[in-house]
Design an enzyme around this catalytic site. Structure first.
Site, PDB file in Angstrom:
ATOM      1  N   THR A 132     103.300  -1.598   2.752  1.00  0.00           N
ATOM      2  CA  THR A 132     102.546  -2.363   2.131  1.00  0.00           C
ATOM      3  C   THR A 132     102.743  -3.010   0.806  1.00  0.00           C
ATOM      4  OG1 THR A 132     100.244  -2.774   1.732  1.00  0.00           O
ATOM      5  CG2 THR A 132     100.882  -0.576   1.673  1.00  0.00           C
ATOM      6  N   ASP A 133     102.389  -4.150   0.198  1.00  0.00           N
ATOM      7  CA  ASP A 133     102.642  -4.853  -1.053  1.00  0.00           C
ATOM      8  C   ASP A 133     101.555  -3.837  -2.012  1.00  0.00           C
ATOM      9  OD1 ASP A 133     100.062  -5.889  -0.056  1.00  0.00           O
ATOM     10  OD2 ASP A 133     100.863  -8.095  -0.637  1.00  0.00           O
ATOM     11  N   GLU A 134     100.510  -3.267  -1.401  1.00  0.00           N
ATOM     12  CA  GLU A 134      99.324  -2.761  -2.206  1.00  0.00           C
ATOM     13  C   GLU A 134      99.923  -1.442  -3.140  1.00  0.00           C
ATOM     14  OE1 GLU A 134      95.591  -2.058  -0.462  1.00  0.00           O
ATOM     15  OE2 GLU A 134      95.718  -3.626   0.744  1.00  0.00           O
ATOM     16  N   TYR A 157      93.925   4.436  -0.126  1.00  0.00           N
ATOM     17  CA  TYR A 157      94.972   3.881   0.746  1.00  0.00           C
ATOM     18  C   TYR A 157      96.385   3.618   0.300  1.00  0.00           C
ATOM     19  CZ  TYR A 157      97.422   0.355   3.612  1.00  0.00           C
ATOM     20  OH  TYR A 157      98.485  -0.113   4.315  1.00  0.00           O
ATOM     21  N   LYS A 161      99.916   5.542   0.811  1.00  0.00           N
ATOM     22  CA  LYS A 161     101.319   4.490   1.419  1.00  0.00           C
ATOM     23  C   LYS A 161     102.276   4.727   0.101  1.00  0.00           C
ATOM     24  CE  LYS A 161     101.778   2.418   4.413  1.00  0.00           C
ATOM     25  NZ  LYS A 161     102.054   2.680   5.901  1.00  0.00           N
TER      26      LYS A 161
HETATM   27  P1  NAD Z   1      96.227  -0.755  12.550  1.00  0.00           P
HETATM   28  O1  NAD Z   1      95.280   0.334  11.785  1.00  0.00           O
HETATM   29  O2  NAD Z   1      95.938  -1.627  13.457  1.00  0.00           O
HETATM   30  O3  NAD Z   1      97.048   0.495  13.653  1.00  0.00           O
HETATM   31  C1  NAD Z   1      97.581   1.634  13.308  1.00  0.00           C
HETATM   32  C2  NAD Z   1      97.988   2.692  14.514  1.00  0.00           C
HETATM   33  O4  NAD Z   1      98.384   3.823  14.117  1.00  0.00           O
HETATM   34  C3  NAD Z   1      96.874   2.683  15.379  1.00  0.00           C
HETATM   35  O5  NAD Z   1      97.494   2.383  16.583  1.00  0.00           O
HETATM   36  C4  NAD Z   1      96.430   4.000  15.184  1.00  0.00           C
HETATM   37  O6  NAD Z   1      96.130   4.910  16.664  1.00  0.00           O
HETATM   38  C5  NAD Z   1      97.861   4.704  14.910  1.00  0.00           C
HETATM   39  N1  NAD Z   1      97.521   5.945  14.231  1.00  0.00           N
HETATM   40  C6  NAD Z   1      96.841   6.088  13.208  1.00  0.00           C
HETATM   41  N2  NAD Z   1      96.795   7.469  12.813  1.00  0.00           N
HETATM   42  C7  NAD Z   1      97.851   7.982  13.660  1.00  0.00           C
HETATM   43  C8  NAD Z   1      98.300   9.501  13.472  1.00  0.00           C
HETATM   44  N3  NAD Z   1      97.578  10.406  12.952  1.00  0.00           N
HETATM   45  N4  NAD Z   1      99.083   9.818  14.524  1.00  0.00           N
HETATM   46  C9  NAD Z   1      99.465   8.815  15.262  1.00  0.00           C
HETATM   47  N5  NAD Z   1      99.159   7.396  15.402  1.00  0.00           N
HETATM   48  C10 NAD Z   1      98.177   7.322  14.638  1.00  0.00           C
HETATM   49  O7  NAD Z   1      97.209  -0.780  11.444  1.00  0.00           O
HETATM   50  P2  NAD Z   1      98.280  -2.126  11.160  1.00  0.00           P
HETATM   51  O8  NAD Z   1      97.508  -3.132  10.276  1.00  0.00           O
HETATM   52  O9  NAD Z   1      98.739  -2.391  12.404  1.00  0.00           O
HETATM   53  O10 NAD Z   1      99.333  -1.455   9.966  1.00  0.00           O
HETATM   54  C11 NAD Z   1     100.499  -0.927  10.623  1.00  0.00           C
HETATM   55  C12 NAD Z   1     101.280  -0.328   9.586  1.00  0.00           C
HETATM   56  O11 NAD Z   1     101.620  -1.523   8.521  1.00  0.00           O
HETATM   57  C13 NAD Z   1     100.611   0.660   8.556  1.00  0.00           C
HETATM   58  O12 NAD Z   1     101.538   1.585   8.011  1.00  0.00           O
HETATM   59  C14 NAD Z   1     100.131  -0.246   7.468  1.00  0.00           C
HETATM   60  O13 NAD Z   1     100.026   0.373   6.137  1.00  0.00           O
HETATM   61  C15 NAD Z   1     101.283  -1.355   7.463  1.00  0.00           C
HETATM   62  N6  NAD Z   1     100.841  -2.563   6.855  1.00  0.00           N
HETATM   63  C16 NAD Z   1      99.843  -3.121   7.331  1.00  0.00           C
HETATM   64  C17 NAD Z   1      99.616  -4.652   6.775  1.00  0.00           C
HETATM   65  C18 NAD Z   1      98.248  -5.270   7.417  1.00  0.00           C
HETATM   66  O14 NAD Z   1      97.905  -6.302   6.793  1.00  0.00           O
HETATM   67  N7  NAD Z   1      97.488  -5.086   8.481  1.00  0.00           N
HETATM   68  C19 NAD Z   1     100.427  -5.196   5.819  1.00  0.00           C
HETATM   69  C20 NAD Z   1     101.444  -4.456   5.114  1.00  0.00           C
HETATM   70  C21 NAD Z   1     101.682  -3.124   5.935  1.00  0.00           C
HETATM   71  O1  DAU Z   2      98.268  -6.319   1.277  1.00  0.00           O
HETATM   72  C1  DAU Z   2      98.572  -5.685   2.685  1.00  0.00           C
HETATM   73  C2  DAU Z   2      97.219  -5.032   3.114  1.00  0.00           C
HETATM   74  O2  DAU Z   2      96.463  -5.793   3.647  1.00  0.00           O
HETATM   75  C3  DAU Z   2      97.430  -3.880   4.121  1.00  0.00           C
HETATM   76  O3  DAU Z   2      98.257  -2.872   3.552  1.00  0.00           O
HETATM   77  C4  DAU Z   2      96.082  -3.022   4.612  1.00  0.00           C
HETATM   78  O4  DAU Z   2      96.360  -2.320   5.722  1.00  0.00           O
HETATM   79  C5  DAU Z   2      95.208  -4.247   5.017  1.00  0.00           C
HETATM   80  O5  DAU Z   2      94.103  -3.616   5.640  1.00  0.00           O
HETATM   81  C6  DAU Z   2      95.259  -5.419   4.249  1.00  0.00           C
HETATM   82  O6  DAU Z   2      94.352  -4.914   3.165  1.00  0.00           O
HETATM   83  P1  DAU Z   2      93.176  -5.747   2.385  1.00  0.00           P
HETATM   84  O7  DAU Z   2      92.140  -4.942   1.681  1.00  0.00           O
HETATM   85  O8  DAU Z   2      93.646  -6.824   1.495  1.00  0.00           O
HETATM   86  O9  DAU Z   2      92.719  -6.292   3.843  1.00  0.00           O
HETATM   87  P2  DAU Z   2      90.902  -6.737   4.248  1.00  0.00           P
HETATM   88  O10 DAU Z   2      91.165  -7.528   5.262  1.00  0.00           O
HETATM   89  O11 DAU Z   2      90.249  -5.257   4.377  1.00  0.00           O
HETATM   90  O12 DAU Z   2      90.337  -7.456   2.977  1.00  0.00           O
HETATM   91  C7  DAU Z   2      91.002  -8.887   2.676  1.00  0.00           C
HETATM   92  C8  DAU Z   2      90.287  -9.226   1.310  1.00  0.00           C
HETATM   93  O13 DAU Z   2      88.899  -9.485   1.468  1.00  0.00           O
HETATM   94  C9  DAU Z   2      90.111  -8.326   0.437  1.00  0.00           C
HETATM   95  O14 DAU Z   2      90.140  -8.932  -1.092  1.00  0.00           O
HETATM   96  C10 DAU Z   2      88.615  -7.756   0.493  1.00  0.00           C
HETATM   97  C11 DAU Z   2      87.729  -8.911   1.068  1.00  0.00           C
HETATM   98  N1  DAU Z   2      86.722  -8.608   1.983  1.00  0.00           N
HETATM   99  C12 DAU Z   2      87.070  -7.820   3.177  1.00  0.00           C
HETATM  100  C13 DAU Z   2      86.165  -7.195   4.005  1.00  0.00           C
HETATM  101  C14 DAU Z   2      86.491  -6.398   5.138  1.00  0.00           C
HETATM  102  C15 DAU Z   2      85.523  -8.909   2.045  1.00  0.00           C
HETATM  103  O15 DAU Z   2      85.253 -10.034   1.014  1.00  0.00           O
HETATM  104  N2  DAU Z   2      84.638  -8.824   3.006  1.00  0.00           N
HETATM  105  C16 DAU Z   2      85.051  -7.940   4.056  1.00  0.00           C
HETATM  106  O16 DAU Z   2      84.180  -7.948   4.938  1.00  0.00           O
END
Ligand code: NAD
Ligand code: DAU
Length: 350
Positions: A132-134, A157, A161
């Site tokens: 992630t970019d975080e 989180y 990562k």
């Molecule tokens: P998600 O939470 O939707 O899915 C995570 C998956 O991992 C689920 O299917 C869950 O069952 C599985 N999982 C969790 N713990 C586990 C364990 N201990 N063993 C096996 N499986 C397990 O997450 P996502 O949003 O699809 O993110 C996927 C990956 O991409 C993550 O590594 C996240 O850090 C990264 N990522 C997400 C975003 C985003 O915006 N969602 C952006 C950048 C990177």
């Molecule tokens: O940047 C990549 C990341 O983006 C991934 O690594 C994470 O897995 C993914 O969950 C996401 O993280 P964020 O914290 O940015 O996503 P989220 O959707 O939780 O929140 C997006 C923005 O909105 C953040 O600034 C928090 C805000 N927010 C979120 C929720 C859930 C609100 O204002 N209200 C809310 O209820």
């Protein structure tokens, strides 16, 4: 050699799109989806491929090192694309240890299983870690994250990562494992669990429930359609240089409040409501602890070196996303029943 790829977290949001892309595009590969099916994992996300001859599912937790060894040997795994993780920042604030267990220990278990299975031929296999970019922290004075931006994770989180990224690089350096890492910005699209901002708002607008905006809604995120991220993962897997890192982003920055307003406007139109109806649901709530102000990715490297770029404009992607949620009420009902209700009450109503 025909590839036999282990994709972890393939039942989650991004993972399910990656699994579907690989199963459909590469009939010669075996795709093994390994997932513990936590609250975030859902096999309904994989309906399109569950009967495919080149697809297998293993319900395994990456905290279970022995089970990982069996999966590697039973399927003769040649490559890994690792997405399994605890992914929600708010949950990491209330339970950091769960994030250490899956994101750090789980990743090290997976690296160990790969190292054991590929012993003596580590140069012939690839361990691709999706991150992630975080990990780069928060931008305050303009600028963008590039691949060499120093790590500065701010939430439990992102700390977990960042630690997992460091372990992957350490295995490359110490054991000469072939690895590649990509760091992506915020994804949105179908199958996104409705604890995250965009699907939470879509679900709440639909049900005329409050739209909780943290702080003043001034925080900025860069958004990318999930299928474009899956395409980028395909590109990095096949064309990325081992040992390298690639930043993936949408060149698409939005303040949270502006996204929420856009969703309200579009859903009023789609649901035939009076303009302005849904905006009345916007509720400014207590800010997220340690809330990062701005993330912004410079994705020039993957664009120039590997030829990837986003395919969709944001408004187009948001339309597709809203339509998907409106057409998939069963999916929403299933994932928002049970433990989701408890999470929502604890997080937003206490
Ligand atoms: P998600 O939470 O939707 O899915 C995570 C998956 O991992 C689920 O299917 C869950 O069952 C599985 N999982 C969790 N713990 C586990 C364990 N201990 N063993 C096996 N499986 C397990 O997450 P996502 O949003 O699809 O993110 C996927 C990956 O991409 C993550 O590594 C996240 O850090 C990264 N990522 C997400 C975003 C985003 O915006 N969602 C952006 C950048 C990177
Ligand atoms: O940047 C990549 C990341 O983006 C991934 O690594 C994470 O897995 C993914 O969950 C996401 O993280 P964020 O914290 O940015 O996503 P989220 O959707 O939780 O929140 C997006 C923005 O909105 C953040 O600034 C928090 C805000 N927010 C979120 C929720 C859930 C609100 O204002 N209200 C809310 O209820």
């Amino acid at each position: 050699m025909k590839k036999r790829i282990l994709i972890t977290g393939g039942a989650g949001f991004i993972g399910s799109h990656v699994v579907k892309l690989f199963v459909e595009k590469y009939p010669d590969y075996l795709i093994v989806n390994l997932d513990a099916l936590t609250y975030a994992g859902n096999l309904e996300n994989l309906k399109e491929v569950e009967g495919a001859a080149n697809y297998k599912f293993e319900k395994v937790d990456i905290q279970d090192a022995e089970a990982l060894d069996s999966v590697f040997s039973n399927h003769q795994i040649t490559d890994v694309i690792h997405l399994a993780a605890e992914s929600h920042v708010d949950r990491s604030i209330t339970d950091p240890l769960a994030f250490v267990k899956t994101n750090v220990i789980g990743t090290v278990n997976l690296l160990n299983a790969a190292k054991k299975a590929w012993n003596g031929e580590l140069d012939q296999h690839l361990f691709y870690h999706v991150s992630t970019d975080e990990v780069y922290g928060s931008l305050h004075d303009g600028g963008f994250f590039i691949e060499t931006t120093p790590y500065d994770p701010q939430s439990p989180y992102s700390a977990s990562k960042a630690a997992s990224d460091h372990f992957v690089r350490a295995y490359a350096n110490t054991y000469k494992m072939r690895t590649v890492i990509s760091n992506c910005s915020n994804n949105y699209g179908p199958n996104h669990f409705p604890e995250k901002l965009i699907p939470l708002c879509i679900n709440n607008i639909k049900n005329m429930k409050p739209l909780p905006v943290y702080g003043k809604g001034e925080n900025v995120r860069d958004w990318l359609f999930v299928k474009d991220h899956a395409r980028a993962i395909d590109t990095v897997f096949h064309k990325g240089e081992p040992g390298e890192t690639y930043n993936i982003g949408g060149f698409n920055e939005w303040k949270n409040i502006d996204i929420v307003r856009l969703l309200c406007k579009k859903m009023d139109e789609k649901l035939g409501r009076e303009p302005g109806t849904s905006e009345q649901l916007i509720t400014f709530v207590k800010d997220r602890a340690g809330h990062d102000l701005r993330y912004a990715i410079d994705a020039t490297k993957i664009q120039k070196e590997l030829g990837w770029e986003p395919s969709l404009q944001f408004e187009e992607g948001i339309d597709l996303t809203i339509d998907w949620y409106l057409e998939n009420q069963d999916w929403l009902d299933h994932v928002t029943s049970g433990s989701y209700q408890d999470y929502y009450r604890e997080h937003y109503e206490s």
